[in-house]
Design a protein around this motif. Sequence first.
Motif, short mmCIF file in Angstrom:
data_model
loop_
_atom_site.label_atom_id
_atom_site.label_comp_id
_atom_site.label_asym_id
_atom_site.label_seq_id
_atom_site.Cartn_x
_atom_site.Cartn_y
_atom_site.Cartn_z
N ASN A 15 0.94 -1.16 0.15
CA ASN A 15 -0.11 -0.06 -0.16
C ASN A 15 0.79 1.32 0.02
O ASN A 15 0.17 2.31 0.46
N ALA A 16 1.99 1.20 -0.65
CA ALA A 16 3.01 2.37 -0.57
C ALA A 16 2.62 3.23 -1.81
O ALA A 16 2.98 4.41 -1.88
N GLY A 17 1.94 2.63 -2.69
CA GLY A 17 1.50 3.37 -3.95
C GLY A 17 2.59 2.81 -5.15
O GLY A 17 2.53 3.57 -5.95
N LYS A 18 3.06 1.52 -5.05
CA LYS A 18 4.31 1.12 -5.96
C LYS A 18 3.33 0.73 -7.34
O LYS A 18 3.76 1.36 -8.46
N SER A 19 2.00 0.28 -7.27
CA SER A 19 1.27 0.17 -8.67
C SER A 19 0.75 1.30 -9.37
O SER A 19 0.89 1.62 -10.53
N ALA A 20 0.57 2.25 -8.41
CA ALA A 20 0.16 3.60 -8.81
C ALA A 20 1.36 4.52 -9.37
O ALA A 20 1.23 5.01 -10.60
N GLY A 37 -1.68 -5.67 -0.02
CA GLY A 37 -1.76 -6.69 -0.68
C GLY A 37 -2.66 -6.96 -2.12
O GLY A 37 -3.19 -7.75 -2.24
N VAL A 38 -2.80 -5.75 -2.66
CA VAL A 38 -3.44 -5.67 -3.92
C VAL A 38 -2.44 -6.58 -4.94
O VAL A 38 -3.01 -7.21 -5.81
N THR A 39 -1.30 -6.04 -5.05
CA THR A 39 -0.30 -6.76 -6.26
C THR A 39 0.06 -8.01 -5.80
O THR A 39 0.73 -8.15 -4.73
N GLY A 62 3.86 -5.97 -2.66
CA GLY A 62 4.69 -5.31 -1.44
C GLY A 62 4.80 -6.33 -0.34
O GLY A 62 4.56 -7.47 -0.42
N ASN A 124 6.63 8.84 -1.66
CA ASN A 124 5.51 9.13 -2.08
C ASN A 124 4.43 9.48 -1.17
O ASN A 124 4.63 9.38 0.14
N ASP A 127 1.50 14.37 -0.47
CA ASP A 127 0.11 14.96 -0.30
C ASP A 127 -0.76 14.52 0.95
O ASP A 127 -1.31 15.46 1.83
N ALA A 154 1.86 9.75 -6.71
CA ALA A 154 1.86 9.22 -7.73
C ALA A 154 0.55 9.32 -8.54
O ALA A 154 0.61 9.51 -9.66
N GLN A 434 -9.48 8.39 2.15
CA GLN A 434 -9.17 9.24 0.86
C GLN A 434 -10.55 9.48 0.20
O GLN A 434 -11.39 8.63 0.47
N1 LIG Z 1 -3.07 10.43 -2.05
C1 LIG Z 1 -2.33 9.72 -2.58
N2 LIG Z 1 -2.77 8.55 -3.08
C2 LIG Z 1 -1.98 7.76 -3.49
C3 LIG Z 1 -0.66 8.17 -3.63
N3 LIG Z 1 -0.03 6.98 -4.62
C4 LIG Z 1 -0.70 6.24 -4.32
N4 LIG Z 1 -1.99 6.22 -3.82
C5 LIG Z 1 -3.27 5.52 -3.48
O1 LIG Z 1 -2.91 4.58 -2.43
C6 LIG Z 1 -3.59 3.45 -2.45
C7 LIG Z 1 -2.51 2.26 -2.71
O2 LIG Z 1 -1.69 2.39 -4.09
P1 LIG Z 1 -1.09 1.01 -4.80
O3 LIG Z 1 -0.47 1.46 -5.90
O4 LIG Z 1 -2.31 -0.08 -5.01
O5 LIG Z 1 -0.21 0.32 -3.61
P2 LIG Z 1 0.85 -0.71 -3.88
O6 LIG Z 1 2.03 -0.24 -3.09
O7 LIG Z 1 0.88 -1.09 -5.32
O8 LIG Z 1 0.25 -1.79 -2.83
P3 LIG Z 1 0.41 -3.54 -2.82
O9 LIG Z 1 0.07 -3.77 -4.23
O10 LIG Z 1 -0.54 -3.93 -1.94
O11 LIG Z 1 1.72 -3.61 -2.44
C8 LIG Z 1 -4.23 3.56 -3.73
O12 LIG Z 1 -5.65 3.89 -3.45
C9 LIG Z 1 -3.83 4.69 -4.60
O13 LIG Z 1 -4.72 5.51 -5.24
C10 LIG Z 1 -0.11 9.41 -3.63
O14 LIG Z 1 0.96 9.68 -3.89
N5 LIG Z 1 -1.13 10.15 -3.14
#
Ligand SMILES: Nc1nc2c(ncn2[C@@H]2O[C@H](COP(=O)(O)OP(=O)(O)OP(=O)(O)O)[C@@H](O)[C@H]2O)c(=O)[nH]1
Length: 614
Positions: A15-20, A37-39, A62, A124, A127, A154, A434
Amino acid sequence: MTQAPARAALVGNPNAGKSALFNALTGARQKIANYPGVTVERKAGRLVLPSGAPVELTDLPGSYGLHATSPDEEVTRKVIMGEFPGEPAPDVLVVVLDASNLEQHLVFAQEVIALGKPCVVALNMVDLAERDGLVVSAEALQEALGVPVIATVAVRRRGLGELADAIGSARASQTGAPHPPVPLVERRVTAHAIADAAIVSETSRHRLHARLDRVLLNPWLGPLILFALLFVVFQAVFTWATPFADALEALFAWLIAQARAVLPAGLLRDLLTDGILSGVGSVVVFLPQIVILFFFILAMEASGYMARAAFLMDRLMAGVGLSGRSFIPLLSSFACAIPGIMATRSITDPRDRLTTILIAPLMTCSARLPVYAVIIAAFIPNRAVFGPVGLQGLVLLGLYVIGIVAAMVVALVLRRSVTKGAASGFIMELPKYQMPRLQDLAIGLWQRAWIFLRRAGTIIFTVTVILWILLNFPRAGEGQNQVDASIAGKIANGLAVVVEPIGFNRDIALALIPAMAAREVAVSSLATSYAVGATDENQQAQQLGARLKASWTLPTALAFLAWFVFAPQCMSTIAVTRRETNGWKWPGFMLLYLFSLAYIFAGITYWSAVALGL
Ligand SMILES: Nc1nc2c(ncn2[C@@H]2O[C@H](COP(=O)(O)OP(=O)(O)OP(=O)(O)O)[C@@H](O)[C@H]2O)c(=O)[nH]1
Ligand SMILES: [Mg+2]
């Protein structure tokens, strides 16, 4: 001349925003959602550096550390270490940190940086940190970590150019010599110190969210609110969808009428009207319902509420011997059991994981919605129970609840027999609240709608055409009904003997076999066989619901619903279970136990309904 890296990988906590970031950098459309745990698989894409050089970027699941405990974390470790078969080690590691959760994320970051490979840190979600009153200094962090730190957002594409620059020059500017591994406890202490130094100001704007959590996570209020919310969702699925569904139904009726008027009578016209348009159309009319259901699911996911729901369910899950980690896979199974079963890769304990795989098909997937909806619309009166609460929505909610309760009971039994073992504790990290972004919602809905329509155009179309052929040959003689004379009719007559004791008629027997391909096919099969068997114009013009009502009794309809709560009528689920469990043993077990439950419960439903005089 700097040597540009050929491959880079995104690593960091869940949930750090890697996929985003991955999506923003490569233009991909990886699923992102606001819970950990999405990816669960690695995904590759192409990032073009400002210099024009391409980099193969990998999005990873993650992870909390390099000593992997679950199958998805294992993927991350192997890719980072260059041990993944057929894939060279990445030249640059992009460590993604959640700025609003800095201390926690720094624990793993230190471990990655200590590997001595060229690293770039993407700080990341700055904001969100700002919104919470945290100002994090990228310079201070860079100083402490010894690698470039770039602040990013992201989802707003902020800092992406700088990040790409840093990735491009990381390989040349850093020479790697691995540091000796630092024990976890020590890393925690360091993480605390670094976070302390990097966080410049912190005011308490957490308060609103803390207060929200006090209400939503309250042991009494929380579940009540969750249930009330689900209630609204299922009401909406029926009431909001009606005008759109009616319009679609009218459209297909018009198309059929047009085809009848324009084309010369004959088998080809019948194939188009009775086969394709009746069959596929009967499923497509449920598109509005699917879209409305997913609107709510996606909004709950994006807002951070879904993770709270998981937290609320944790106690219940522990009660049946599952961990809260099973919640996300089970939740995904409401869309479809296939991604749900794949999401179990984030479950550490193999028995826990197997149990979750085995009960995933009991979650009501969206393919069941057309089946439920057509029967409910035909047999359950559309009347208010109290206030705006309608009976139809209530029955639909009831079917979902029966599926969940059954899954919990099955889990309990499995955990004491086939997959015996103790429940493992798990505390889920709660994401920040959010506001769901409209654009993300729209993309998510579009993807869902597209999946649904593609199924209608492929699996359902094909099965409908095959069924139509089997229903039309051999041709009926004088005074004989076409369905009775056909191959499909004969097969159905044979199967009917088996399913008669549970109140199923020949129509249902006919629909059950093709519905093994996908559950919605049950609806299209009924529509096609009615269209083929229609003896006059009047019957031909009747909508599916009216035909069902005229030829089924209420106990039969209820038994049919009960059957679909349990029956594993989906080839793809069986196939994915085989793949994820490496063999036929567990998919075989799954088929057996689910069909047995389906038969027993349909029977109990039928006979109780008959006894009650329904
Ligand atoms: N406000 C904000 N939200 C973000 C940012 N980056 C990602 N998000 C949000 O954070 C949540 C998690 O993002 P993912 O990209 O799914 O995270 P991940 O690291 O891929 O997570 P896993 O796949 O579980 O390891 C999503 O709801 C995104 O929309 C950011 O920079 N700012
Ligand atoms: Mg991800």
